[in-house]
Write a protein that holds these residues in place. Sequence first.
Motif, short mmCIF file in Angstrom:
data_model
loop_
_atom_site.label_atom_id
_atom_site.label_comp_id
_atom_site.label_asym_id
_atom_site.label_seq_id
_atom_site.Cartn_x
_atom_site.Cartn_y
_atom_site.Cartn_z
N THR A 168 0.84 -1.19 0.00
CA THR A 168 0.00 0.00 0.00
C THR A 168 0.88 1.25 0.00
O THR A 168 2.03 1.22 0.48
CB THR A 168 -0.91 0.05 1.24
OG1 THR A 168 -0.08 0.07 2.42
CG2 THR A 168 -1.83 -1.15 1.29
N LYS A 228 -3.80 -11.23 -0.27
CA LYS A 228 -4.26 -9.94 -0.80
C LYS A 228 -4.86 -9.08 0.31
O LYS A 228 -4.59 -7.87 0.40
CB LYS A 228 -5.29 -10.18 -1.91
CG LYS A 228 -5.95 -8.92 -2.45
CD LYS A 228 -6.97 -9.27 -3.53
CE LYS A 228 -7.75 -8.05 -3.97
NZ LYS A 228 -8.73 -8.39 -5.04
N LEU A 232 -3.45 -5.38 1.55
CA LEU A 232 -4.34 -4.23 1.50
C LEU A 232 -4.51 -3.59 2.88
O LEU A 232 -4.80 -2.38 2.99
CB LEU A 232 -5.72 -4.64 0.95
CG LEU A 232 -5.81 -4.80 -0.56
CD1 LEU A 232 -7.12 -5.46 -0.95
CD2 LEU A 232 -5.66 -3.46 -1.27
N ILE A 245 -4.83 -8.52 -8.39
CA ILE A 245 -4.83 -7.17 -7.80
C ILE A 245 -4.88 -6.09 -8.87
O ILE A 245 -4.57 -4.93 -8.60
CB ILE A 245 -3.59 -6.97 -6.90
CG1 ILE A 245 -2.30 -7.25 -7.69
CG2 ILE A 245 -3.68 -7.85 -5.66
CD1 ILE A 245 -1.03 -6.85 -6.97
N GLU A 247 -7.28 -4.41 -10.33
CA GLU A 247 -8.14 -3.26 -10.05
C GLU A 247 -7.58 -2.40 -8.93
O GLU A 247 -7.68 -1.17 -8.96
CB GLU A 247 -9.55 -3.74 -9.73
CG GLU A 247 -10.23 -4.38 -10.94
CD GLU A 247 -11.62 -4.88 -10.65
OE1 GLU A 247 -12.09 -4.73 -9.49
OE2 GLU A 247 -12.26 -5.44 -11.57
N GLU A 248 -6.95 -3.03 -7.92
CA GLU A 248 -6.35 -2.28 -6.82
C GLU A 248 -5.13 -1.48 -7.29
O GLU A 248 -4.89 -0.37 -6.81
CB GLU A 248 -5.96 -3.23 -5.69
CG GLU A 248 -7.12 -3.79 -4.89
CD GLU A 248 -7.89 -4.89 -5.62
OE1 GLU A 248 -9.00 -5.24 -5.18
OE2 GLU A 248 -7.37 -5.40 -6.64
N LYS A 253 -4.70 1.75 -4.85
CA LYS A 253 -4.76 1.18 -3.50
C LYS A 253 -3.50 0.36 -3.20
O LYS A 253 -3.11 0.21 -2.05
CB LYS A 253 -5.99 0.30 -3.34
CG LYS A 253 -7.31 1.06 -3.42
CD LYS A 253 -8.49 0.11 -3.28
CE LYS A 253 -9.81 0.86 -3.36
NZ LYS A 253 -10.96 -0.06 -3.25
N LEU A 254 -2.89 -0.18 -4.26
CA LEU A 254 -1.63 -0.89 -4.15
C LEU A 254 -0.64 -0.32 -5.16
O LEU A 254 -1.04 0.19 -6.21
CB LEU A 254 -1.81 -2.40 -4.40
CG LEU A 254 -2.59 -3.19 -3.34
CD1 LEU A 254 -2.80 -4.62 -3.79
CD2 LEU A 254 -1.89 -3.16 -1.99
#
Length: 301
Positions: A168, A228, A232, A245, A247-248, A253-254
Amino acid sequence: MVKADDMLLFVHVVEEGSFSKVSAKYEITMSVVSKRVARLEKALNVQLLYRTTRKLSLTDAGQALYKKAKLAQQALQDAEDVVAGYSSDIRGRIKITMPVVTANLVLNQALVEFCEQYPGIEVELRVTNRVVDILDEGFDLAIRTANLADSSLVARRLVDSNWVVCATPDYLQTYGEPEHPYELEKHHCLLYKYEGTKPEAWLFRVDGEDKLMAVKGRYRTNTLDTLKHGVLAGFGLAYLPRALIHEELEAGKLVSVLSPYVGKELGIYAVYPGSRQPDKKLNLLVEHFRQALQRKKQYFA
């Protein structure tokens, strides 16, 4: 005399795991199922099943018979498929196994679409990260994410799956972003411990060579989804498939780190027994899966 139909019924009993499930599925009474299995045991003069109130289990003789009877069942199915190949009507049963991430991301929906397209198809899907023995357990098709080396299996590569090291933004702001794999010794790493493997090493490409780097962490798990959630939560760095991951990463977000050094790329394969010629419905399903994965190729690359 041993009746071929009794052997095929025995295969169904083993795969369904109970007389009652076979009774309901094939619309015959439980007493008929029991009598036919007993008749088979009498004809062979050997016990095939241990019966308890909770489950059925195979004797050694039952295990040996199941393997051979399953091959006979597949041979009959192959013969039926050859004839069916002359018709535009696609029908039959396909037993499939695939890993959790690939199933949840793409192939669950793709399989439903395939069944809608071919109403004569019946599927049985087992979603598991365990590498099943597709011959012993009677699967027609397995989807695997791996470096394959088993020559007894035929494999078709469907898509490449790249992995990334990520964390993150808050974690990186607090602990700093590693610029070289050697710096991971200063970081808390979340570890994926797959069955029968050691989790304490990550693969990197350093000076043109693949190297396994030892990493440390207090958090080990056998599922990528759990890993995951851990990353997160800002608990450390993780080495994950990009598809899991995507989309993150897109949402910020990542953050991907050590990109020049990340060397983990696995193929996603459709695998079936080398002893069995793939039939028309199986070829159609494999191609359907390939197209579904290719449509989401940006998730994996």
